[in-house]
Enzyme design. Structure first.
Site, mmCIF file in Angstrom:
data_model
loop_
_atom_site.group_PDB
_atom_site.id
_atom_site.type_symbol
_atom_site.label_atom_id
_atom_site.label_comp_id
_atom_site.label_asym_id
_atom_site.label_seq_id
_atom_site.Cartn_x
_atom_site.Cartn_y
_atom_site.Cartn_z
ATOM 1 N N GLY A 92 0.712 -1.170 -0.075
ATOM 2 C CA GLY A 92 -0.059 -0.037 0.019
ATOM 3 C C GLY A 92 0.688 1.222 0.028
ATOM 4 O O GLY A 92 0.159 2.232 0.289
ATOM 5 N N CYS A 149 0.020 3.327 -9.417
ATOM 6 C CA CYS A 149 -0.510 3.519 -7.956
ATOM 7 C C CYS A 149 -1.844 3.984 -8.452
ATOM 8 O O CYS A 149 -2.177 4.677 -9.372
ATOM 9 C CB CYS A 149 0.142 4.551 -7.307
ATOM 10 S SG CYS A 149 0.405 5.895 -7.961
ATOM 11 N N THR A 212 3.383 -5.169 -10.456
ATOM 12 C CA THR A 212 2.869 -6.473 -10.256
ATOM 13 C C THR A 212 1.259 -6.666 -10.678
ATOM 14 O O THR A 212 0.827 -5.785 -11.186
ATOM 15 C CB THR A 212 2.574 -6.768 -8.694
ATOM 16 O OG1 THR A 212 1.881 -5.459 -8.302
ATOM 17 C CG2 THR A 212 4.081 -6.906 -7.925
HETATM 18 C C1 FMN Z 1 7.235 -6.585 -1.521
HETATM 19 C C2 FMN Z 1 7.249 -5.547 -2.574
HETATM 20 C C3 FMN Z 1 7.054 -4.355 -2.711
HETATM 21 C C4 FMN Z 1 6.880 -3.523 -3.884
HETATM 22 N N1 FMN Z 1 7.122 -2.023 -3.776
HETATM 23 C C5 FMN Z 1 7.116 -1.175 -4.987
HETATM 24 C C6 FMN Z 1 6.938 -0.028 -4.804
HETATM 25 O O1 FMN Z 1 7.176 0.743 -3.743
HETATM 26 N N2 FMN Z 1 6.969 0.668 -6.124
HETATM 27 C C7 FMN Z 1 6.800 0.054 -7.224
HETATM 28 O O2 FMN Z 1 6.805 0.662 -8.248
HETATM 29 N N3 FMN Z 1 7.189 -1.202 -7.217
HETATM 30 C C8 FMN Z 1 6.852 -1.956 -6.242
HETATM 31 N N4 FMN Z 1 6.809 -3.483 -6.154
HETATM 32 C C9 FMN Z 1 6.962 -4.132 -7.451
HETATM 33 C C10 FMN Z 1 8.223 -4.490 -7.921
HETATM 34 O O3 FMN Z 1 9.002 -3.211 -8.258
HETATM 35 C C11 FMN Z 1 8.374 -5.070 -9.363
HETATM 36 O O4 FMN Z 1 7.764 -4.374 -10.305
HETATM 37 C C12 FMN Z 1 7.528 -6.652 -9.158
HETATM 38 O O5 FMN Z 1 7.862 -7.058 -8.110
HETATM 39 C C13 FMN Z 1 7.841 -7.501 -10.247
HETATM 40 O O6 FMN Z 1 9.201 -8.127 -10.375
HETATM 41 P P1 FMN Z 1 9.766 -9.299 -9.665
HETATM 42 O O7 FMN Z 1 8.840 -10.483 -10.095
HETATM 43 O O8 FMN Z 1 11.232 -9.384 -10.103
HETATM 44 O O9 FMN Z 1 9.620 -9.154 -8.104
HETATM 45 C C14 FMN Z 1 7.053 -4.075 -4.986
HETATM 46 C C15 FMN Z 1 7.066 -5.506 -5.057
HETATM 47 C C16 FMN Z 1 7.097 -6.129 -3.872
HETATM 48 C C17 FMN Z 1 7.239 -7.766 -3.983
#
Ligand code: FMN
Length: 334
Positions: A92, A149, A212
């Site tokens: 969030g 967001c 995500t």
């Molecule tokens: C715990 C967590 C926190 C995240 N916080 C953010 C964030 O603050 N801002 C953002 O743009 N994406 C955020 N993401 C998304 C990641 O930057 C990324 O886009 C997503 O996890 C896909 O990559 P991955 O499969 O390598 O984790 C977050 C992901 C996770 C798992």
């Protein structure tokens, strides 16, 4: 960024020697920025505390967790849930605000070589410009605009779910800063190429594809959602083929660089994103399981290129080979 005339890299000369891994040029160009290598963290999965387990100077860039202009709370707990092939989170975006970031976090990056990319979120289009101006301070190399967001002027659906809101948010940031700006897209759309084009038209210097995937998990014993916010974002190895497809579509739709993000675990995952048309990649969930994942991938990428006679990693970008088969036409039109 996918070159239509792309050819596979030439094989090493007969009997000739392959380049040494140390001699491979890993540098990549991201619009106005030159990075020493294409590996950087995904926002929210990195903090300067990782200096305890790696040499931070080895990364292509730093990408900080998303911040809002003003302090805000996160979502109800539990905020993360593990699944078989990945994880769900509904953090969030809790934030202590831009001023706190500048005072408390920015100094930790002073003196480090890779550029710092600050990830910025806002509740409305009108808030993006002032927040971007406030964060445009010495020590910040680029702004990643987290338009995945919620847009509180559109029933909480993300800016990046609509081309017009994408254009408005990115234009507001563009007008407020001379720093390079990256648009972080959401995969929760039907036509990601249209969103990519809107961000490019508004002046984005690069795209990050993607955030995500909206998902859900239920505890079958309690029959309650496993996340306090009911739904959350899915990440990890299972999402990679989906993000790869979207990164490929975006790379074909725009002229600005694309940064691939989602599910990267192995060096082959990195190579796939580069071949699909990405100029760099972000590593997220894997760092939670393996804090040294990024330096490992940098080493493996150099060895992977050397073993194939590839002297410059940027020569891989957009080299996917596509048959001139009419059945591909509707996928390739852009
Ligand atoms: C715990 C967590 C926190 C995240 N916080 C953010 C964030 O603050 N801002 C953002 O743009 N994406 C955020 N993401 C998304 C990641 O930057 C990324 O886009 C997503 O996890 C896909 O990559 P991955 O499969 O390598 O984790 C977050 C992901 C996770 C798992």
């Amino acid at each position: 960024m996918v070159r239509p005339d792309a050819r596979p890299p030439a094989p090493a000369p007969e009997g000739g020697s392959l380049p040494d891994a140390a001699a491979v040029d890993l540098s990549v160009q991201l619009g106005p920025m030159r990075l020493a290598n294409p590996i950087m963290p995904a926002s929210g999965t990195f903090s300067e505390n990782l200096a305890r387990v790696m040499d931070l100077d080895r990364l292509g860039a730093f990408v900080a967790k998303s911040i809002y202009a003003t302090p805000r709370k996160g979502n109800p707990t539990p905020r993360v849930a593990e699944t078989r092939e990945g994880m769900l989170n509904s953090i969030g975006l809790p934030s202590k605000g831009v001023a706190h970031f500048v005072a408390e976090h920015l100094p930790a990056y002073a003196g480090l070589k890779p550029p710092l990319v600050v990830s910025l979120s806002a509740d409305t289009v009108a808030e993006f410009g002032p927040a971007a101006a406030e964060i445009s301070v010495p020590g910040v190399g680029a702004i990643e605009v987290n338009i995945s967001c919620p847009n509180l002027e559109a029933d909480g659906r993300a800016f990046a779910q609509f081309p017009d809101a994408t254009y408005a948010a990115m234009s507001a940031v563009r007008a407020a800063t001379s720093l390079p700006i990256w648009a972080k897209l959401t995969p929760n759309v039907a036509d990601i190429a249209a969103i990519a084009q809107a961000a490019e038209a508004a002046g984005a210097d690069a795209l990050v594809v993607a955030n995500t995937i909206l998902a859900m998990a239920i505890d079958v014993e309690t029959r309650r959602p496993r996340l306090g916010n009911v739904m959350g974002g899915y990440s990890g190895p299972a999402v990679k083929p989906i993000m790869l497809r979207m990164a490929f579509q975006c790379a074909r739709a725009v002229r600005i660089p694309v940064i691939g993000c989602g599910g990267i675990v192995t060096v082959e995952d990195v190579a796939e994103y580069l071949i699909a048309g990405c100029s760099a990649v972000q590593v997220g969930t894997q760092t939670f399981l393996e804090p040294g994942a990024m330096p490992r991938l940098i080493d493996e990428l150099a060895r992977w290129c050397a073993a194939r006679g590839i002297g410059r990693v940027r020569d891989l970008v957009g080299t996917v080979r596509l048959d001139p088969d009419p059945s591909h036409a509707e996928w390739l039109a852009s």
